[in-house]
Design a protein around this motif. Sequence first.
Motif, short mmCIF file in Angstrom:
data_model
loop_
_atom_site.label_atom_id
_atom_site.label_comp_id
_atom_site.label_asym_id
_atom_site.label_seq_id
_atom_site.Cartn_x
_atom_site.Cartn_y
_atom_site.Cartn_z
N PRO A 103 0.85 -1.20 0.00
CA PRO A 103 0.00 0.00 0.00
C PRO A 103 0.88 1.25 0.00
CG PRO A 103 0.08 -0.95 2.19
CD PRO A 103 0.86 -1.87 1.29
N VAL A 104 1.29 1.68 -1.19
CA VAL A 104 2.19 2.82 -1.32
C VAL A 104 1.36 4.10 -1.30
CG1 VAL A 104 4.04 3.86 -2.68
CG2 VAL A 104 3.77 1.38 -2.67
N THR A 105 1.11 4.58 -0.10
CA THR A 105 0.30 5.77 0.13
C THR A 105 1.20 6.96 0.49
OG1 THR A 105 0.15 5.29 2.49
CG2 THR A 105 -1.57 4.32 1.05
N HIS A 106 0.60 8.13 0.56
CA HIS A 106 1.34 9.32 1.01
C HIS A 106 1.94 9.07 2.39
CE1 HIS A 106 0.11 12.29 -2.12
NE2 HIS A 106 -0.84 11.40 -2.30
N GLU A 107 1.16 8.48 3.27
CA GLU A 107 1.62 8.21 4.63
C GLU A 107 2.80 7.23 4.64
OE1 GLU A 107 -0.31 7.06 8.99
OE2 GLU A 107 -1.35 6.41 7.17
N ALA A 108 2.70 6.19 3.82
CA ALA A 108 3.78 5.21 3.74
C ALA A 108 5.04 5.84 3.16
CB ALA A 108 3.35 4.01 2.90
N ALA A 109 4.88 6.69 2.15
CA ALA A 109 6.04 7.37 1.56
C ALA A 109 6.73 8.24 2.60
CB ALA A 109 5.60 8.22 0.36
N GLU A 110 5.95 8.97 3.38
CA GLU A 110 6.54 9.83 4.41
C GLU A 110 7.26 9.02 5.48
OE1 GLU A 110 7.14 12.91 4.31
OE2 GLU A 110 5.69 13.70 2.88
N ARG A 111 6.69 7.87 5.86
CA ARG A 111 7.35 7.03 6.87
C ARG A 111 8.65 6.45 6.30
NH1 ARG A 111 7.72 7.18 12.16
NH2 ARG A 111 8.25 5.15 13.02
N TRP A 112 8.60 5.99 5.05
CA TRP A 112 9.80 5.47 4.39
C TRP A 112 10.89 6.56 4.37
CZ3 TRP A 112 13.27 6.31 0.56
CH2 TRP A 112 13.97 5.22 0.04
N GLY A 148 1.98 6.31 -9.06
CA GLY A 148 1.77 5.09 -9.82
C GLY A 148 0.78 4.16 -9.17
N ASN A 149 0.84 4.06 -7.86
CA ASN A 149 -0.11 3.24 -7.10
C ASN A 149 -1.53 3.78 -7.26
OD1 ASN A 149 -0.60 1.06 -5.09
ND2 ASN A 149 -1.21 2.78 -3.81
N GLU A 150 -1.68 5.07 -7.15
CA GLU A 150 -3.01 5.67 -7.29
C GLU A 150 -3.57 5.48 -8.70
OE1 GLU A 150 -3.25 9.67 -5.81
OE2 GLU A 150 -2.83 9.03 -3.76
N LEU A 151 -2.69 5.61 -9.71
CA LEU A 151 -3.13 5.41 -11.09
C LEU A 151 -3.57 3.96 -11.31
CD1 LEU A 151 -3.47 6.51 -13.97
CD2 LEU A 151 -1.09 5.84 -14.38
N GLN A 152 -2.80 3.02 -10.80
CA GLN A 152 -3.18 1.61 -10.95
C GLN A 152 -4.49 1.32 -10.23
OE1 GLN A 152 0.22 -0.78 -9.80
NE2 GLN A 152 0.97 -0.80 -11.90
N ASN A 153 -4.68 1.91 -9.05
CA ASN A 153 -5.94 1.72 -8.31
C ASN A 153 -7.11 2.31 -9.08
OD1 ASN A 153 -4.66 0.35 -6.24
ND2 ASN A 153 -4.47 2.14 -4.94
N GLN A 154 -6.92 3.49 -9.69
CA GLN A 154 -7.98 4.10 -10.50
C GLN A 154 -8.33 3.21 -11.68
OE1 GLN A 154 -6.34 7.87 -11.61
NE2 GLN A 154 -7.03 8.92 -9.76
N ASN A 155 -7.29 2.73 -12.37
CA ASN A 155 -7.53 1.86 -13.53
C ASN A 155 -8.24 0.58 -13.13
OD1 ASN A 155 -6.33 3.73 -15.22
ND2 ASN A 155 -4.36 2.68 -15.27
N GLN A 156 -7.83 0.01 -12.00
CA GLN A 156 -8.46 -1.22 -11.53
C GLN A 156 -9.93 -0.96 -11.19
OE1 GLN A 156 -6.61 -2.98 -8.09
NE2 GLN A 156 -7.61 -4.93 -8.43
#
Length: 174
Positions: A103-112, A148-156
């Motif tokens: 789950p590559v979210t904004h929150e996950a990116a910030e934690r990474w 990219g994660n959000e785009l893939q989720n939108q497409n799905q």
Amino acid sequence: MQSLQEKASAWSGVDQADAFAIDESNLFEKLGLQSFINLSTNFYTRVYDDEEEEWFRSMFANSKKEDAIQNQYEFFVQRMGGPPLYSQRKGHPALIGRHRPFPVTHEAAERWLQHMQNAMDESVDIDQDSKVKMMNFFRHTAFFLVAGNELQNQNQNQNNQVACKHAATKPAQE
């Protein structure tokens, strides 16, 4: 419609020129292999020991720490001017695809990024100029993965909606 790179720049606050300043010099030649191994080891030690954010640590539960370290430092070496260690072992990096299970979210990116910044701060074998270039690249890339994660989720979601719509209106085959 914004490209993934444009979204990454907007969300990360790092423009593409700064994100790809790592290409202006060969950081692998400058820093050496051991610097990247040390950075990745420090980073993943932080991730696997993350007691504050169980949800983040749990994202890595199905990966061995040693494998995660190797994947990361080999990618960094390859991307920053060194030999194509990652591609030789695993094929094309395909970052969005390889991160798809997470789950590559904004929150996950910030934690990474928080863990990476802390690992960078402790890296005495990486000079300050290189740290700035690398963190700009990491920040931009983290949000490129979010886009990219959000785009893939939108497409799905669109594909699921189309499939459901057609399934509901398509006459039964006899």
